[in-house]
Design a protein around this motif. Sequence first.
Motif, short mmCIF file in Angstrom:
data_model
loop_
_atom_site.label_atom_id
_atom_site.label_comp_id
_atom_site.label_asym_id
_atom_site.label_seq_id
_atom_site.Cartn_x
_atom_site.Cartn_y
_atom_site.Cartn_z
N ASP A 108 0.86 -1.18 0.00
CA ASP A 108 0.00 0.00 0.00
C ASP A 108 0.89 1.23 0.00
O ASP A 108 2.08 1.16 0.28
CB ASP A 108 -0.98 -0.02 1.17
CG ASP A 108 -0.31 -0.01 2.53
OD1 ASP A 108 0.93 0.05 2.60
OD2 ASP A 108 -1.04 -0.05 3.53
N ARG A 109 0.32 2.35 -0.32
CA ARG A 109 1.11 3.57 -0.47
C ARG A 109 1.61 4.14 0.85
O ARG A 109 2.75 4.54 0.97
CB ARG A 109 0.31 4.64 -1.18
CG ARG A 109 0.15 4.35 -2.62
CD ARG A 109 -0.60 5.47 -3.29
NE ARG A 109 -0.65 5.22 -4.71
CZ ARG A 109 -0.16 6.04 -5.60
NH1 ARG A 109 0.38 7.16 -5.24
NH2 ARG A 109 -0.23 5.74 -6.88
N GLY A 110 0.76 4.20 1.85
CA GLY A 110 1.13 4.87 3.09
C GLY A 110 1.80 3.99 4.11
O GLY A 110 2.32 4.47 5.10
N ASN A 111 1.84 2.71 3.86
CA ASN A 111 2.36 1.78 4.84
C ASN A 111 3.33 0.82 4.16
O ASN A 111 3.41 0.77 2.96
CB ASN A 111 1.19 1.01 5.47
CG ASN A 111 1.53 0.43 6.81
OD1 ASN A 111 2.67 0.16 7.11
ND2 ASN A 111 0.51 0.23 7.61
N TRP A 112 4.03 0.08 4.95
CA TRP A 112 4.98 -0.87 4.38
C TRP A 112 4.41 -2.28 4.38
O TRP A 112 5.12 -3.23 4.09
CB TRP A 112 6.28 -0.81 5.17
CG TRP A 112 7.05 0.40 4.82
CD1 TRP A 112 6.73 1.70 5.09
CD2 TRP A 112 8.26 0.45 4.08
NE1 TRP A 112 7.66 2.54 4.58
CE2 TRP A 112 8.63 1.79 3.96
CE3 TRP A 112 9.08 -0.51 3.52
CZ2 TRP A 112 9.78 2.19 3.30
CZ3 TRP A 112 10.22 -0.11 2.86
CH2 TRP A 112 10.56 1.23 2.75
N ASN A 113 3.14 -2.44 4.69
CA ASN A 113 2.54 -3.76 4.69
C ASN A 113 2.26 -4.22 3.26
O ASN A 113 1.70 -3.47 2.47
CB ASN A 113 1.21 -3.77 5.45
CG ASN A 113 1.40 -3.70 6.93
OD1 ASN A 113 2.42 -4.12 7.46
ND2 ASN A 113 0.41 -3.16 7.62
N PRO A 114 2.61 -5.48 2.95
CA PRO A 114 2.17 -6.02 1.67
C PRO A 114 0.65 -6.16 1.69
O PRO A 114 0.09 -6.62 2.68
CB PRO A 114 2.82 -7.40 1.61
CG PRO A 114 3.73 -7.50 2.77
CD PRO A 114 3.41 -6.41 3.71
N VAL A 115 -0.02 -5.70 0.64
CA VAL A 115 -1.48 -5.76 0.62
C VAL A 115 -2.02 -6.87 -0.25
O VAL A 115 -3.14 -7.31 -0.06
CB VAL A 115 -2.10 -4.41 0.20
CG1 VAL A 115 -1.87 -3.36 1.27
CG2 VAL A 115 -1.58 -3.95 -1.14
N ARG A 116 -1.23 -7.30 -1.22
CA ARG A 116 -1.65 -8.44 -2.03
C ARG A 116 -0.43 -9.02 -2.72
O ARG A 116 0.62 -8.39 -2.81
CB ARG A 116 -2.74 -8.07 -3.03
CG ARG A 116 -2.33 -7.21 -4.16
CD ARG A 116 -3.50 -6.90 -5.10
NE ARG A 116 -3.06 -6.09 -6.21
CZ ARG A 116 -2.66 -6.58 -7.38
NH1 ARG A 116 -2.70 -7.87 -7.61
NH2 ARG A 116 -2.26 -5.77 -8.33
N ALA A 117 -0.62 -10.23 -3.19
CA ALA A 117 0.44 -10.90 -3.95
C ALA A 117 -0.20 -11.53 -5.17
O ALA A 117 -1.40 -11.80 -5.18
CB ALA A 117 1.12 -11.95 -3.08
N GLN A 118 0.61 -11.75 -6.17
CA GLN A 118 0.08 -12.32 -7.40
C GLN A 118 1.07 -13.34 -7.94
O GLN A 118 2.25 -13.05 -8.07
CB GLN A 118 -0.15 -11.22 -8.44
CG GLN A 118 -0.84 -11.68 -9.68
CD GLN A 118 -1.17 -10.51 -10.57
OE1 GLN A 118 -0.39 -9.57 -10.71
NE2 GLN A 118 -2.32 -10.56 -11.20
#
Length: 153
Positions: A108-118
């Motif tokens: 995500d833009r504001g955080n360093w968390n991965p939000v999805r994977a493909q």
Amino acid sequence: MDIELVYDKGLLREIGGVAISYGQREWMDTMPRALGPWPLEYQRFSATLRAVGDVEIAYRRWSSLPRTVGQWDCEQRKSRLERVGPYQLRYDRAGRVCTVGPVQIFYDRGNWNPVRAQLQSTDQSLSDALLLVLFLVMFWQKQAWDAYYQAHR
């Protein structure tokens, strides 16, 4: 193939439908305790992950970088993990892991968390081995970021 990453209360709860469980007091203990059916074992009095199920993890001396994951060797360069067994890791300019073998990770833009994977190939599914490596890479990356932020408060 999209791999859903589910968060709740700031903790990663699922990777592609496989649950990540935490202790009963998760507000105090944010260390994962199981990945699906595999229990996670830590070194005594430490946050160093030593096994996922029956897959043992060995580390380089005085380092948080793994030397082996089960029977797989790991490669590092300049204190950065480059490969876990057959899975090559690639990083973006911000130093985040952006690919693990055939899996691309989006943040995500504001955080360093991965939000999805493909999964880049449509003819593959998320194997247990790839799930394990994806979890480990995200786990170690979060640990490194947490340690950095603790040291620079």
